[in-house]
Design an enzyme around this catalytic site. Structure first.
Site, PDB file in Angstrom:
ATOM      1  N   HIS A 174      -4.789   1.458   7.435  1.00 47.78           N
ATOM      2  CA  HIS A 174      -3.451   2.056   7.577  1.00 47.78           C
ATOM      3  C   HIS A 174      -3.282   3.201   6.575  1.00 47.78           C
ATOM      4  O   HIS A 174      -2.783   4.280   6.922  1.00 47.78           O
ATOM      5  CB  HIS A 174      -2.408   0.943   7.355  1.00 47.78           C
ATOM      6  CG  HIS A 174      -0.982   1.390   7.288  1.00 47.78           C
ATOM      7  ND1 HIS A 174      -0.017   0.933   8.169  1.00 47.78           N
ATOM      8  CD2 HIS A 174      -0.334   2.233   6.440  1.00 47.78           C
ATOM      9  CE1 HIS A 174       1.145   1.483   7.861  1.00 47.78           C
ATOM     10  NE2 HIS A 174       0.988   2.272   6.815  1.00 47.78           N
ATOM     11  N   GLU A 175      -3.717   2.973   5.323  1.00 48.75           N
ATOM     12  CA  GLU A 175      -3.538   3.999   4.282  1.00 48.75           C
ATOM     13  C   GLU A 175      -4.462   5.192   4.516  1.00 48.75           C
ATOM     14  O   GLU A 175      -4.060   6.343   4.312  1.00 48.75           O
ATOM     15  CB  GLU A 175      -3.770   3.401   2.891  1.00 48.75           C
ATOM     16  CG  GLU A 175      -2.862   2.229   2.512  1.00 48.75           C
ATOM     17  CD  GLU A 175      -1.375   2.498   2.716  1.00 48.75           C
ATOM     18  OE1 GLU A 175      -0.953   3.661   2.647  1.00 48.75           O
ATOM     19  OE2 GLU A 175      -0.630   1.529   2.983  1.00 48.75           O
ATOM     20  N   CYS A 234       5.575   0.107   7.094  1.00 47.69           N
ATOM     21  CA  CYS A 234       5.216   1.283   6.302  1.00 47.69           C
ATOM     22  C   CYS A 234       6.419   1.665   5.442  1.00 47.69           C
ATOM     23  O   CYS A 234       7.550   1.665   5.944  1.00 47.69           O
ATOM     24  CB  CYS A 234       4.853   2.432   7.244  1.00 47.69           C
ATOM     25  SG  CYS A 234       4.355   3.935   6.393  1.00 47.69           S
ATOM     26  N   GLN A 272       2.717  10.141   1.174  1.00 49.68           N
ATOM     27  CA  GLN A 272       4.043   9.493   1.241  1.00 49.68           C
ATOM     28  C   GLN A 272       4.919   9.860   0.049  1.00 49.68           C
ATOM     29  O   GLN A 272       6.129   9.653   0.090  1.00 49.68           O
ATOM     30  CB  GLN A 272       3.893   7.964   1.310  1.00 49.68           C
ATOM     31  CG  GLN A 272       3.256   7.480   2.604  1.00 49.68           C
ATOM     32  CD  GLN A 272       3.160   5.972   2.634  1.00 49.68           C
ATOM     33  OE1 GLN A 272       2.211   5.405   2.137  1.00 49.68           O
ATOM     34  NE2 GLN A 272       4.148   5.306   3.214  1.00 49.68           N
ATOM     35  N   GLY A 284       0.832  -1.194   0.000  1.00 51.85           N
ATOM     36  CA  GLY A 284       0.000   0.000   0.000  1.00 51.85           C
ATOM     37  C   GLY A 284       0.869   1.247   0.000  1.00 51.85           C
ATOM     38  O   GLY A 284       2.006   1.210   0.494  1.00 51.85           O
ATOM     39  N   HIS A 303      -3.039   7.542   6.882  1.00 47.93           N
ATOM     40  CA  HIS A 303      -2.032   8.432   6.286  1.00 47.93           C
ATOM     41  C   HIS A 303      -2.671   9.740   5.805  1.00 47.93           C
ATOM     42  O   HIS A 303      -2.053  10.807   5.873  1.00 47.93           O
ATOM     43  CB  HIS A 303      -1.375   7.771   5.067  1.00 47.93           C
ATOM     44  CG  HIS A 303      -0.162   6.942   5.389  1.00 47.93           C
ATOM     45  ND1 HIS A 303       0.978   7.477   5.944  1.00 47.93           N
ATOM     46  CD2 HIS A 303       0.104   5.622   5.208  1.00 47.93           C
ATOM     47  CE1 HIS A 303       1.886   6.517   6.087  1.00 47.93           C
ATOM     48  NE2 HIS A 303       1.383   5.374   5.659  1.00 47.93           N
TER      49      HIS A 303
HETATM   50 NI    NI Z   1       2.259   3.468   5.639  1.00 49.06          NI
END
Ligand code: NI
Length: 173
Positions: free
Chosen positions: A137-138, A95, A51, A46, A141
């Site tokens: 999790h994404e 991550c 990011q 992912g 972000h």
């Molecule tokens: Ni991550």
């Protein structure tokens, strides 16, 4: 396909609230495709837009077993969790912005997510297993939240120090 540089924690851009897309235009599609290429290259399951330094609400993922299954790339714009299971699951998470660090995180075991796909079409998906963990999790972000934010203060500061050291080493390499 162009591979994008991935930001490493700590970075102020990884702590920002990302803004939604008005529509899925050519630029948004190009970003989605470049992020998929970057995720597969890393390799990871992912990758969220912040990011790669784009503070927009979008992520890509593919949690298929690379040995066994065909690739199933997903690009999700403006993802929203619309349902979570009461049942929880603990997965070891990592991550791409915190390379080499893995820790257990407990989250709802299943989620339903509404989003726009690469064609800008409204979609809804029910995720289970690793897909459910990855999606949450994404989406974190996009709200400036990292998986280490779920750990003890001590563990988090230990990991942050390791990443600061890694960044220094990379900068001087
Ligand atoms: Ni991550």
């Amino acid at each position: 396909m162009k591979i994008l540089p991935i930001l490493i924690h700590p970075d102020p851009r990884l702590k920002k609230l990302c803004s939604p897309f008005d529509r899925v235009d050519d630029d948004a599609q190009a970003l989605g495709n470049a992020m998929l290429a970057t995720m597969y290259d890393a390799p990871g399951v992912g990758l969220a837009a912040p990011q790669v330094g784009k503070l927009k609400r979008m992520f890509v993922m593919d949690c298929t077993d690379k040995e066994e299954d065909e690739a199933a790339p997903m690009v999700l714009f403006n993802p929203t969790v619309i349902w979570t299971s009461e049942e929880e699951n603990t997965h070891e998470e990592g991550c791409l912005s915190i390379p080499g660090m893995y820790e257990d995180v407990t989250r709802p075991a299943e989620v339903k997510v509404a989003f726009w796909d690469l064609e800008g079409k409204e979609q809804e998906e029910h995720f289970t297993g690793l897909w459910a963990t990855c999606a949450q999790h994404e989406i974190d972000h996009l709200n400036g939240v990292l998986f280490i934010d779920y750990l003890s203060r001590m563990k988090k500061s230990m990991i942050t120090k390791k990443m600061q050291k890694l960044k220094k080493e990379r900068a001087s390499a």
